[in-house]
Design a protein around this motif. Sequence first.
Motif, PDB file in Angstrom:
ATOM      1  N   GLU A  78       0.824  -1.210   0.000  1.00  0.00           N
ATOM      2  CA  GLU A  78       0.000   0.000   0.000  1.00  0.00           C
ATOM      3  C   GLU A  78       0.863   1.267   0.000  1.00  0.00           C
ATOM      4  O   GLU A  78       0.362   2.357  -0.272  1.00  0.00           O
ATOM      5  CB  GLU A  78      -0.914   0.002   1.220  1.00  0.00           C
ATOM      6  N   HIS A  79       2.155   1.094   0.317  1.00  0.00           N
ATOM      7  CA  HIS A  79       3.067   2.243   0.363  1.00  0.00           C
ATOM      8  C   HIS A  79       4.264   2.014  -0.564  1.00  0.00           C
ATOM      9  O   HIS A  79       5.348   2.546  -0.321  1.00  0.00           O
ATOM     10  CB  HIS A  79       3.552   2.449   1.800  1.00  0.00           C
ATOM     11  N   ILE A  80       4.054   1.243  -1.603  1.00  0.00           N
ATOM     12  CA  ILE A  80       5.152   0.811  -2.461  1.00  0.00           C
ATOM     13  C   ILE A  80       5.800   1.976  -3.199  1.00  0.00           C
ATOM     14  O   ILE A  80       6.919   1.885  -3.675  1.00  0.00           O
ATOM     15  CB  ILE A  80       4.638  -0.256  -3.457  1.00  0.00           C
ATOM     16  N   HIS A  81       5.087   3.082  -3.266  1.00  0.00           N
ATOM     17  CA  HIS A  81       5.593   4.275  -3.961  1.00  0.00           C
ATOM     18  C   HIS A  81       6.497   5.124  -3.060  1.00  0.00           C
ATOM     19  O   HIS A  81       7.151   6.054  -3.533  1.00  0.00           O
ATOM     20  CB  HIS A  81       4.418   5.132  -4.419  1.00  0.00           C
ATOM     21  N   THR A  82       6.551   4.808  -1.775  1.00  0.00           N
ATOM     22  CA  THR A  82       7.292   5.626  -0.803  1.00  0.00           C
ATOM     23  C   THR A  82       8.775   5.708  -1.147  1.00  0.00           C
ATOM     24  O   THR A  82       9.453   4.689  -1.284  1.00  0.00           O
ATOM     25  CB  THR A  82       7.136   5.051   0.617  1.00  0.00           C
ATOM     26  N   GLU A  83       9.292   6.901  -1.285  1.00  0.00           N
ATOM     27  CA  GLU A  83      10.703   7.073  -1.634  1.00  0.00           C
ATOM     28  C   GLU A  83      11.607   6.566  -0.511  1.00  0.00           C
ATOM     29  O   GLU A  83      11.386   6.848   0.667  1.00  0.00           O
ATOM     30  CB  GLU A  83      11.006   8.551  -1.896  1.00  0.00           C
ATOM     31  N   GLY A  84      12.612   5.780  -0.898  1.00  0.00           N
ATOM     32  CA  GLY A  84      13.561   5.262   0.085  1.00  0.00           C
ATOM     33  C   GLY A  84      13.042   4.084   0.874  1.00  0.00           C
ATOM     34  O   GLY A  84      13.604   3.760   1.934  1.00  0.00           O
ATOM     35  N   LEU A  85      11.994   3.432   0.380  1.00  0.00           N
ATOM     36  CA  LEU A  85      11.452   2.267   1.087  1.00  0.00           C
ATOM     37  C   LEU A  85      12.557   1.228   1.278  1.00  0.00           C
ATOM     38  O   LEU A  85      13.243   0.859   0.327  1.00  0.00           O
ATOM     39  CB  LEU A  85      10.300   1.663   0.273  1.00  0.00           C
ATOM     40  N   PHE A  86      12.753   0.754   2.488  1.00  0.00           N
ATOM     41  CA  PHE A  86      13.798  -0.173   2.916  1.00  0.00           C
ATOM     42  C   PHE A  86      15.143   0.515   3.148  1.00  0.00           C
ATOM     43  O   PHE A  86      15.970   0.019   3.887  1.00  0.00           O
ATOM     44  CB  PHE A  86      13.995  -1.334   1.931  1.00  0.00           C
ATOM     45  N   ARG A  87      15.369   1.662   2.510  1.00  0.00           N
ATOM     46  CA  ARG A  87      16.644   2.347   2.712  1.00  0.00           C
ATOM     47  C   ARG A  87      16.585   3.255   3.933  1.00  0.00           C
ATOM     48  O   ARG A  87      17.538   3.336   4.711  1.00  0.00           O
ATOM     49  CB  ARG A  87      17.024   3.164   1.467  1.00  0.00           C
ATOM     50  N   LYS A  88      15.470   3.952   4.112  1.00  0.00           N
ATOM     51  CA  LYS A  88      15.319   4.851   5.244  1.00  0.00           C
ATOM     52  C   LYS A  88      14.963   4.054   6.501  1.00  0.00           C
ATOM     53  O   LYS A  88      14.072   3.215   6.480  1.00  0.00           O
ATOM     54  CB  LYS A  88      14.241   5.891   4.947  1.00  0.00           C
ATOM     55  N   SER A  89      15.656   4.332   7.561  1.00  0.00           N
ATOM     56  CA  SER A  89      15.460   3.579   8.806  1.00  0.00           C
ATOM     57  C   SER A  89      14.277   4.111   9.602  1.00  0.00           C
ATOM     58  O   SER A  89      13.978   5.312   9.589  1.00  0.00           O
ATOM     59  CB  SER A  89      16.716   3.663   9.675  1.00  0.00           C
ATOM     60  N   GLY A  90      13.616   3.187  10.292  1.00  0.00           N
ATOM     61  CA  GLY A  90      12.534   3.579  11.183  1.00  0.00           C
ATOM     62  C   GLY A  90      13.080   3.935  12.555  1.00  0.00           C
ATOM     63  O   GLY A  90      14.288   3.834  12.810  1.00  0.00           O
ATOM     64  N   SER A  91      12.212   4.325  13.453  1.00  0.00           N
ATOM     65  CA  SER A  91      12.609   4.667  14.809  1.00  0.00           C
ATOM     66  C   SER A  91      12.988   3.404  15.577  1.00  0.00           C
ATOM     67  O   SER A  91      12.243   2.422  15.582  1.00  0.00           O
ATOM     68  CB  SER A  91      11.448   5.378  15.519  1.00  0.00           C
ATOM     69  N   VAL A  92      14.149   3.429  16.202  1.00  0.00           N
ATOM     70  CA  VAL A  92      14.615   2.279  16.985  1.00  0.00           C
ATOM     71  C   VAL A  92      13.628   1.971  18.112  1.00  0.00           C
ATOM     72  O   VAL A  92      13.316   0.803  18.387  1.00  0.00           O
ATOM     73  CB  VAL A  92      16.018   2.543  17.565  1.00  0.00           C
ATOM     74  N   ILE A  93      13.123   3.012  18.758  1.00  0.00           N
ATOM     75  CA  ILE A  93      12.182   2.829  19.867  1.00  0.00           C
ATOM     76  C   ILE A  93      10.880   2.220  19.366  1.00  0.00           C
ATOM     77  O   ILE A  93      10.341   1.278  19.964  1.00  0.00           O
ATOM     78  CB  ILE A  93      11.913   4.177  20.567  1.00  0.00           C
ATOM     79  N   ARG A  94      10.367   2.732  18.237  1.00  0.00           N
ATOM     80  CA  ARG A  94       9.124   2.190  17.690  1.00  0.00           C
ATOM     81  C   ARG A  94       9.308   0.758  17.215  1.00  0.00           C
ATOM     82  O   ARG A  94       8.430  -0.099  17.410  1.00  0.00           O
ATOM     83  CB  ARG A  94       8.632   3.055  16.523  1.00  0.00           C
ATOM     84  N   LEU A  95      10.451   0.476  16.594  1.00  0.00           N
ATOM     85  CA  LEU A  95      10.728  -0.885  16.110  1.00  0.00           C
ATOM     86  C   LEU A  95      10.750  -1.882  17.264  1.00  0.00           C
ATOM     87  O   LEU A  95      10.195  -2.981  17.165  1.00  0.00           O
ATOM     88  CB  LEU A  95      12.064  -0.926  15.357  1.00  0.00           C
ATOM     89  N   LYS A  96      11.415  -1.493  18.345  1.00  0.00           N
ATOM     90  CA  LYS A  96      11.511  -2.381  19.504  1.00  0.00           C
ATOM     91  C   LYS A  96      10.131  -2.643  20.100  1.00  0.00           C
ATOM     92  O   LYS A  96       9.801  -3.790  20.457  1.00  0.00           O
ATOM     93  CB  LYS A  96      12.434  -1.753  20.548  1.00  0.00           C
ATOM     94  N   ALA A  97       9.321  -1.612  20.187  1.00  0.00           N
ATOM     95  CA  ALA A  97       7.982  -1.756  20.756  1.00  0.00           C
ATOM     96  C   ALA A  97       7.092  -2.613  19.852  1.00  0.00           C
ATOM     97  O   ALA A  97       6.341  -3.473  20.335  1.00  0.00           O
ATOM     98  CB  ALA A  97       7.352  -0.375  20.954  1.00  0.00           C
ATOM     99  N   LEU A  98       7.180  -2.393  18.546  1.00  0.00           N
ATOM    100  CA  LEU A  98       6.364  -3.146  17.593  1.00  0.00           C
ATOM    101  C   LEU A  98       6.777  -4.612  17.564  1.00  0.00           C
ATOM    102  O   LEU A  98       5.931  -5.512  17.531  1.00  0.00           O
ATOM    103  CB  LEU A  98       6.498  -2.529  16.198  1.00  0.00           C
TER     104      LEU A  98
END
Length: 273
Positions: A78-98
Amino acid sequence: MWDQRLVRLALVQQLRAAYGIKVKGGRGQGERRRRDSAAAAVVGKIFGVPFNALPHSVVPEYGHIPSFLVDACTSLEEHIHTEGLFRKSGSVIRLKALKNKLDHGESGLSSALPCDIAGLLKQFFRELPEPILPADLHEALFKAQQLGTEEKNKATLLLSCLMPDHTIDILRYFFNFLRNVSLRSSENKMDSSNLAVIFAPNLLQTSEVHEKMSANTEKKLRLQAADMFQILSWKRYRLCWVLMVSVLLHHWKALKKVNMKLLVTVRESEDKV
């Protein structure tokens, strides 16, 4: 029903005789089974768990695929058009919680940001007890990529026949998803080369989690793996997965059976001479 040991022996002998590629023995099978059994006892856990202990979803044309992988890929589509998908890092805190929520059987992907889901997907492959591309085939796969085009394709096909069918199904599903990502590279800036650089360390990691490698070794691994990924012409073919360089998706299973039957027949004939 083919004797899998005989099939493996025939494939290994053919690879060595025809292409000079040596395949390491399948070491650590007993230890792998013990790890699988131990992991299976961890109910609901997603990360660091072997495929056979994970919840699965039935996906048409692909079979049983880990439910987390299906959910993550479906969400990211659903977000396949997002620029930098897989290259841009997510929040470490959010990743750990998720990750903690998912490991405790809670849902959370529907409300998660694309960069966080992408980060979890990479982590999912990176934390597998055994790399999805078997460690005992890494050296052989890299060597195959150094051959001429036709020989490279044939050798890679034979090596793929040494992998479990379930692994192939998962790779077919995942790389078809990556193919769709690359087809939107004009928007997301993630072509096959970029995806190769990002996923090579996650799919081809050493089975020794704590083993440290030199900068040169890591660079070599990334370059070789990226070259292997580049064999896949995502803009021209629907290939079943990244290593199947010349086999269309719907031909794969039938061709694998034909190749194994042919190799076994050849080896049995040679033994009689």
